[in-house]
Scaffold this active site. Structure first.
Site, PDB file in Angstrom:
ATOM      1  N   TYR A 141      74.804  18.300  49.843  1.00 47.70           N
ATOM      2  CA  TYR A 141      73.747  18.291  50.625  1.00 47.70           C
ATOM      3  C   TYR A 141      73.113  19.494  50.840  1.00 47.70           C
ATOM      4  O   TYR A 141      71.948  19.597  50.859  1.00 47.70           O
ATOM      5  CB  TYR A 141      74.100  17.450  52.107  1.00 47.70           C
ATOM      6  N   GLU A 192      79.017   7.441  54.294  1.00 51.06           N
ATOM      7  CA  GLU A 192      79.713   7.548  52.988  1.00 51.06           C
ATOM      8  C   GLU A 192      81.108   7.878  53.319  1.00 51.06           C
ATOM      9  O   GLU A 192      82.003   7.264  52.551  1.00 51.06           O
ATOM     10  CB  GLU A 192      79.110   8.647  52.168  1.00 51.06           C
TER      11      GLU A 192
END
Length: 412
Positions: A98, A140
């Site tokens: 990310y 996730e």
């Protein structure tokens, strides 16, 4: 949640960002792939990148998420993010990826907005990004923990047990472990990612719905070969992975698959079920029907399928046999080309027509097919009084379909 100051800044700048985000996302991807070429080669779908589908999906997701965050009614962010999180999990996306996205996305924002990217604006949208990123990471993490794996452990080396031609351009595969052992449990409607190494060395990944998930020692998946298409001066490239699998994967060959993921799941409840598909969109529907048959469901089931012709309809006979095995089920077909076959009460010529079919407004609807098809069906269901909350859908490829578009998002 965003601070009040940040929410006000985002609300004020959302129309501007929305108008520019279509310019921002291509620059973002170009910058990221220049710095990390392995991501384009081994993770992202090169075909979607070439057509701009991935860019449009990202733009829509960011605009939709920001709109929800500043909504006075309060955001239902998990519903929006669940589809993205399942896709990420099927790719083995890890939290440390990310920051890479963040860096190149905000460089692109600065390049496009120029002087308008004031410290206040950048800080506000930075908060939006990390709010979205942390929400995805949380979802996730839960998906990975459900299987007791880390992101790098989602991949399994399986083998093709059976290959069968389903129609001129579709092939089904049954895959399993070499030792015949059990596979992880999949829920009806879910998919797996398939990774292949192409002749140029790229390791490309695509998702395929499981048609036979309840069989614990084997999974079934069906692949449609995607040809190169053109028209109006726009050419879509042939499917790299689908054609590779058609040409090169046979019984006994290895196949690398992820664990099963996907948020389009047939829930166990007493409501009537309406399953609507077109073309290769029948594959998650087949998986749901196998589950209903295996569990001896007595739910009322209506199956509607549209295709080009009976000859090009994958799983045509299997679909009919599954419906016949259910206690209270009916099947209707629409074909653009029926050939010399006469139309009947349940097999019609032309495009799908909801007005000619009895539909229970209490039904839970599961919808899969090309975007124009799903949009038309969704509008038809709304006219028949089916609540939008009852309509669940699957998109093959980047999700560029945003059923509800606010004024701010329309600019995206």
């Amino acid at each position: 949640m965003l601070s009040e100051t940040t929410a006000a800044t985002v609300r004020a700048t959302l129309p501007v960002i929305g108008a520019k985000i279509g310019e921002i996302t291509p620059i973002f991807y170009r910058r990221m792939f220049a710095a990390h070429p392995d991501l384009e080669r081994d993770l992202f779908n090169r075909g979607n990148q070439a057509q701009g589908d991935q860019q449009r999906a990202l733009a829509g997701a960011i605009a939709a998420y920001a709109t929800l965050l500043v909504s006075e009614e309060g955001p239902d962010v998990d519903t929006l993010l669940a589809r993205i999180a399942h896709k990420h999990a099927s790719l083995g996306i890890a939290p440390d990826q990310y920051p890479i996205v963040h860096r190149h996305l905000f460089e692109a924002i600065g390049e496009v907005l120029g002087d308008a990217a004031t410290p206040e604006v950048v800080a506000a949208w930075d908060e939006v990004y990390w709010d979205m990123a942390h929400a995805l990471i949380r979802i996730e993490k839960g998906l990975y923990s459900g299987f007791g794996v880390s992101p790098e452990e989602v991949w399994q080396d399986l083998v093709v047990v059976e290959r069968r031609q389903e129609s001129p351009d579709t092939v089904s595969f049954r895959v399993g472990r070499r030792d015949g052992g059990q596979l992880p449990q999949a829920r009806p409607g879910q998919y797996v990612s398939v990774q292949v190494t192409l002749p140029d060395g790229a390791r490309q990944i695509r998702q395929y719905s499981l048609t036979r998930a309840p069989r614990r020692t084997t999974w079934g998946l069906t692949v449609k070969a995607v040809p190169e298409t053109g028209g109006s001066g726009v050419t879509a490239p042939a499917g790299e992975v689908s054609n590779f699998l058609h040409d090169n994967l046979f019984e006994g060959d290895p196949i690398r698959c992820s664990l099963p993921f996907g948020d389009l799941v047939l829930e166990d409840r007493p409501d009537p079920v309406l399953l609507v598909s077109a073309g290769i969109g029948c594959t998650p529907i087949i998986g749901m029907l196998h589950y209903l048959v295996r569990t001896e469901s007595d739910r009322p089931v209506t199956v509607l399928h549209a295709d080009r012709s009976p000859a090009r309809h994958p799983h045509r006979q299997e679909l009919a046999e599954l419906v016949d095995q259910l206690e209270d089920a009916r099947l209707h077909h629409w074909y653009e080309d029926l050939g010399v076959r006469p139309a009947t009460e349940t097999i019609r010529r032309g495009l799908i027509d909801l007005d000619s079919t009895q539909i229970d407004s209490d039904a839970q609807v599961y919808l899969c097919g090309p975007l124009p098809f799903m949009e038309a069906v969704r509008e038809g269901l709304a006219e028949r009084g089916v609540p939008e909350s009852h309509v669940h859908y699957e998109v093959f490829g980047p999700d560029t379909w945003v059923p509800h578009t606010s004024p701010e998002m329309a600019n995206a």
